[in-house]
Write a protein that holds these residues in place. Structure first.
Motif, PDB file in Angstrom:
ATOM      1  N   ASP A  99       0.839  -1.187   0.000  1.00  0.00           N
ATOM      2  CA  ASP A  99       0.000   0.000   0.000  1.00  0.00           C
ATOM      3  C   ASP A  99       0.885   1.251   0.000  1.00  0.00           C
ATOM      4  O   ASP A  99       1.873   1.341   0.738  1.00  0.00           O
ATOM      5  CB  ASP A  99      -0.892  -0.014   1.236  1.00  0.00           C
ATOM      6  N   MET A 100       0.515   2.231  -0.850  1.00  0.00           N
ATOM      7  CA  MET A 100       1.350   3.426  -1.004  1.00  0.00           C
ATOM      8  C   MET A 100       1.487   4.182   0.306  1.00  0.00           C
ATOM      9  O   MET A 100       2.557   4.726   0.613  1.00  0.00           O
ATOM     10  CB  MET A 100       0.761   4.341  -2.073  1.00  0.00           C
ATOM     11  N   GLY A 101       0.426   4.204   1.111  1.00  0.00           N
ATOM     12  CA  GLY A 101       0.515   4.903   2.384  1.00  0.00           C
ATOM     13  C   GLY A 101       1.518   4.262   3.319  1.00  0.00           C
ATOM     14  O   GLY A 101       2.295   4.954   4.001  1.00  0.00           O
ATOM     15  N   LYS A 123       4.059   2.406   2.356  1.00  0.00           N
ATOM     16  CA  LYS A 123       5.384   2.603   1.770  1.00  0.00           C
ATOM     17  C   LYS A 123       5.925   3.988   2.116  1.00  0.00           C
ATOM     18  O   LYS A 123       7.103   4.146   2.460  1.00  0.00           O
ATOM     19  CB  LYS A 123       5.307   2.428   0.254  1.00  0.00           C
ATOM     20  N   ARG A 124       5.064   5.007   2.027  1.00  0.00           N
ATOM     21  CA  ARG A 124       5.498   6.366   2.361  1.00  0.00           C
ATOM     22  C   ARG A 124       5.902   6.451   3.832  1.00  0.00           C
ATOM     23  O   ARG A 124       6.896   7.096   4.180  1.00  0.00           O
ATOM     24  CB  ARG A 124       4.383   7.365   2.055  1.00  0.00           C
ATOM     25  N   LEU A 125       5.139   5.790   4.692  1.00  0.00           N
ATOM     26  CA  LEU A 125       5.437   5.827   6.115  1.00  0.00           C
ATOM     27  C   LEU A 125       6.772   5.137   6.408  1.00  0.00           C
ATOM     28  O   LEU A 125       7.598   5.645   7.179  1.00  0.00           O
ATOM     29  CB  LEU A 125       4.304   5.153   6.889  1.00  0.00           C
ATOM     30  N   ASN A 130       9.236   4.668   4.278  1.00  0.00           N
ATOM     31  CA  ASN A 130      10.296   5.489   3.691  1.00  0.00           C
ATOM     32  C   ASN A 130      10.661   6.649   4.606  1.00  0.00           C
ATOM     33  O   ASN A 130      11.843   6.954   4.828  1.00  0.00           O
ATOM     34  CB  ASN A 130       9.853   6.000   2.318  1.00  0.00           C
ATOM     35  N   ARG A 131       9.635   7.281   5.154  1.00  0.00           N
ATOM     36  CA  ARG A 131       9.875   8.399   6.072  1.00  0.00           C
ATOM     37  C   ARG A 131      10.647   7.934   7.294  1.00  0.00           C
ATOM     38  O   ARG A 131      11.572   8.601   7.763  1.00  0.00           O
ATOM     39  CB  ARG A 131       8.535   9.015   6.472  1.00  0.00           C
TER      40      ARG A 131
END
Length: 231
Positions: A2-4, A6-8, A10-11
């Protein structure tokens, strides 16, 4: 994924790396810095390092910036008891780019305000080859001190060979291989490096064919009234 999420992730990874970057930096007062022969105020070595060896023989001045993945070493191994007291000496306000290697056995010395690009290699010893029955890696050559004068710039990927003596305010072009003596206020380049331009007082920067570039002053190359150097 899920992109959300993945962003979390990555952050989180980037935040963790920034923390490691700060925590792993070697600065005055850290345990790693205490192992050096001297470690000047305002000096830092980026995280992660590649190799630090023989640090008691390494002397760093003040205000030095050393990039990530740099090798600073003296001697033939961590247990080498015969290393000199001042095998690698770096003057004040020097900049050593990422992935550079300074490998000393007798003496490598940088003056003040010497700047390296990335991937520069400096060594004061080489290998022998004349015994046909012994592996080259086991044939140790002589130790020939290396000196780089204050204010010089060593370009990306340059190799400074044993015995090289580079003067003050010298430019070594990227990818050059330097041996022997290089005079003050010159520009050299190539493999082996050759003279590309030299400063002649009262004339300017003179090329090998006699072409002249004017002297410029200041950080951004502003021309003075004459463009030349007073005799």
């Amino acid at each position: 994924m899920d992109m959300g999420i993945k962003r979390l992730l990555n952050r989180g990874v980037l935040a963790g790396w920034r923390w490691l970057d700060r925590a792993g930096e070697i600065t005055p007062g850290t345990r790693a810095a205490d192992g050096f022969g001297s470690f000047g105020s305002g000096t830092s070595i980026g995280f992660p390092v590649a190799t630090l060896m023989g640090t008691r023989s390494i002397h760093l001045g003040s205000g030095i910036l050393i990039g990530r993945q740099v090798t600073l070493s003296v001697g033939y191994g961590p247990d080498d008891a015969g290393i000199p007291e001042r095998g690698l000496v770096i003057g004040d306000r020097c900049v050593i780019g990422a992935r550079c290697s300074l490998v000393a056995h007798a003496s490598i010395e940088l003056g003040d305000d010497v700047w390296f690009g990335q991937d520069v290699f400096v060594c004061d010893a080489s290998h022998g080859y004349q015994d046909p029955d012994l592996p080259i890696g086991e044939q140790f050559g002589g130790h020939l001190p290396v000196r780089i004068g204050s204010g010089s710039w060593i370009g990306h990927g340059a190799i400074i060979l044993p015995g090289a003596t580079i003067g003050r305010n010298v430019v070594v072009a990227a990818g050059s291989v330097v041996r022997g003596e290089v005079a003050d206020h010159t520009v050299v380049g190539g493999a082996p490096a050759r003279l590309l331009r030299r400063l002649e007082p009262g004339v300017g920067w003179v090329g090998p064919r006699g072409d002249v570039r004017p002297v410029l002053r200041g950080h951004f190359g502003e021309a003075d009234e004459s463009g030349f150097v007073s005799a």
